[in-house]
Design an enzyme around this catalytic site. Structure first.
Site, PDB file in Angstrom:
ATOM      1  N   ARG A 173     -31.793 -18.091  40.369  1.00  0.00           N
ATOM      2  CA  ARG A 173     -32.298 -19.819  39.660  1.00  0.00           C
ATOM      3  C   ARG A 173     -31.107 -20.753  39.741  1.00  0.00           C
ATOM      4  O   ARG A 173     -30.560 -20.735  40.423  1.00  0.00           O
ATOM      5  CB  ARG A 173     -32.389 -20.454  38.710  1.00  0.00           C
TER       6      ARG A 173
ATOM      7  N   HIS B   8     -31.863 -18.343  25.356  1.00  0.00           N
ATOM      8  CA  HIS B   8     -30.788 -17.140  25.022  1.00  0.00           C
ATOM      9  C   HIS B   8     -30.068 -17.225  23.341  1.00  0.00           C
ATOM     10  O   HIS B   8     -29.195 -16.892  23.297  1.00  0.00           O
ATOM     11  CB  HIS B   8     -29.721 -17.480  25.990  1.00  0.00           C
TER      12      HIS B   8
ATOM     13  N   GLU C  44     -28.321  -8.274  21.958  1.00  0.00           N
ATOM     14  CA  GLU C  44     -29.554  -8.915  21.089  1.00  0.00           C
ATOM     15  C   GLU C  44     -30.960  -8.082  20.579  1.00  0.00           C
ATOM     16  O   GLU C  44     -31.493  -8.441  20.016  1.00  0.00           O
ATOM     17  CB  GLU C  44     -30.655 -10.027  23.231  1.00  0.00           C
TER      18      GLU C  44
ATOM     19  N   ASN D 151     -39.107  -5.728  23.539  1.00  0.00           N
ATOM     20  CA  ASN D 151     -39.189  -7.139  24.250  1.00  0.00           C
ATOM     21  C   ASN D 151     -40.606  -6.540  25.505  1.00  0.00           C
ATOM     22  O   ASN D 151     -39.472  -5.789  26.674  1.00  0.00           O
ATOM     23  CB  ASN D 151     -37.191  -6.720  24.620  1.00  0.00           C
TER      24      ASN D 151
ATOM     25  N   ARG E 247     -39.391  -9.284  20.441  1.00  0.00           N
ATOM     26  CA  ARG E 247     -38.473 -10.630  21.086  1.00  0.00           C
ATOM     27  C   ARG E 247     -39.764 -11.389  21.441  1.00  0.00           C
ATOM     28  O   ARG E 247     -40.681 -11.289  22.233  1.00  0.00           O
ATOM     29  CB  ARG E 247     -37.887  -9.984  22.293  1.00  0.00           C
TER      30      ARG E 247
END
Ligand code: AMP
Length: 397
Positions: free
Chosen positions: A242, A181, A385, A7, A92
């Site tokens: 965010r 996601h 993940e 990743n 990823r």
């Protein structure tokens, strides 16, 4: 089969080596400050060893990958006896645009197509490609697979993914909701149905992925039908830093008042907003809870706003699917905070949703947390993940 999962960020690279038969992690860690100075964190998990931290120059991602490979076969702490044991690499990749509806074996054409999506994820996709190139240079004969954050959501209907702007913005520039996601939403929704003993293809599931980045996904009969993040991960929930959904006019208004250009105002929305911006305390829910318990009103407000927004999305997805069978909570906040799950679930008493207070104390484990007479089943499901990427990789090679 042993799979290396990568990743890659612009100055970092996280990795795990997973044995696909046992689904156990053999080694994991990360390279930080690539291109600045360089630091390798490595842990042989299979032998239960402690983390090792090594500072070493990493001018590019290639040196970083080389250091990871060296660590993996190190005489003392290596988790592998030979690099040939790595039979596949899973990468990823953040944005697959409309081109990728599932994971793919990486070829030159695939890399070109990922490059064409760079516009949509200028911070992430170029870094993902750099990671792929670095691994290819050092492991030229090992098959590699790209697993996209957006792919799972490509089943959304157009009524869910289109924005109410001129159609030409979609036709000319592919402006639409993509969602992120996806690997987590897919993994967690499947696992929740498994735990629930129901057919994935016949269940209406809502996954609340609540981490520093947070999104919600409606999964109807095994397919993502709507999700809260959009063209970028900024849309939807109020997150760590965010803003999530906001009236676009407020953006212009803030920019004018604060004398900010596009980059400046986007930085404010991505990095200085969310629960951190509201509370002035932290983006971390452990800090927020502590401050809230001590009576800090802005921390209390940030928590209330976060939960209210989650509940509003869950409610809207119940409408979108005309019902819900299973709700699953995952990621750092979703997996670890019973008190917050309770706050969210309290909005759904009208549906006959009831939590089991004792079961809801769970942290970081698969568990049914709704009461036996609850009309909606609620689960805590830790996301994984890396394991999902390893599974996809093995399936394709
Ligand atoms: P993630 O992005 O999934 O790694 O989640 C990171 C966030 O999870 C952190 O910013 C924390 O707010 C939250 N988190 C992790 N562990 C806990 C915990 N034990 N209690 C409350 N929040 C937690």
């Amino acid at each position: 089969m042993k799979v290396l999962v990568i990743n890659c960020g612009s100055s970092s690279l996280k990795y795990q080596v997973i044995d696909s038969e046992s689904e156990k992690v053999l080694a994991k860690g990360l390279c930080e400050r690539i291109g600045i100075d360089g630091r390798l964190v490595y842990q042989n998990v299979s032998k239960g060893l402690d983390k090792e931290v090594t500072d070493a120059a990493m001018p590019t991602h290639k040196e970083a990958v080389q250091m990871v490979l060296d660590a993996l076969v190190n005489d003392k702490t290596g988790a592998l006896s030979d690099l040939s044991e790595i039979e596949a690499v899973g990468h990823r990749v953040v944005h697959g645009g409309e081109k990728f509806t599932s994971s793919v074996v990486i070829t030159e054409e695939v890399i070109n197509a990922v490059e064409e999506c760079n516009d949509l994820a200028p911070l992430h996709n170029p870094a993902n490609i750099i990671g792929i190139r670095a691994c290819q240079a050092l492991m030229p004969n090992v098959p590699m697979v790209a697993v996209f954050d957006t792919a799972f959501h490509q089943t959304m209907p157009s009524k869910a993914y289109m924005y109410g702007v001129p159609y030409e913005c979609y036709e000319n520039y592919k402006v639409r909701k993509y969602g992120f996601h996806g690997t987590s939403h897919s993994f967690v929704s499947k696992r929740a149905c498994e735990l629930n003993g129901t057919d994935y293809d016949k269940t209406k599931t809502i996954v609340c992925h609540l981490g520093n980045g947070a999104s919600i996904c409606a999964v109807e009969n095994g397919k993502s039908v709507d999700t809260s993040m959009g063209l970028s991960p900024l849309e939807g929930l109020i997150m760590g830093t965010r803003s999530g959904d906001i009236d676009p006019s407020a953006v212009e208004f803030i920019a004018k008042k604060e004398n900010l250009d596009f980059a400046g105002v986007m930085n404010l929305l991505n990095k200085k907003s969310g629960v951190e911006g509201i509370s002035g305390v932290s983006s971390d829910f452990r800090d927020l809870k502590a401050a809230s318990d001590e009576g800090n009103e802005r921390a209390q407000l940030a928590i209330e706003m976060f939960c209210y927004r989650v509940a509003k999305y869950v409610g809207s997805y119940i409408a979108a699917m005309n019902g819900v069978d299973v709700i699953a909570f995952t990621a750092g906040i979703g997996e670890n905070t019973g008190w917050l799950r309770e706050k969210v679930c309290n909005y759904f008493g009208y549906l006959g949703l009831k939590l089991d207070d004792e079961a809801n104390k769970v942290a970081g484990e698969d568990k049914l947390i709704s009461a036996s007479d609850s009309k909606v089943k609620v689960y805590c499901v830790p996301t994984n993940e890396e394991l999902a990427i390893a599974r996809e990789t093995v399936a394709l090679v």
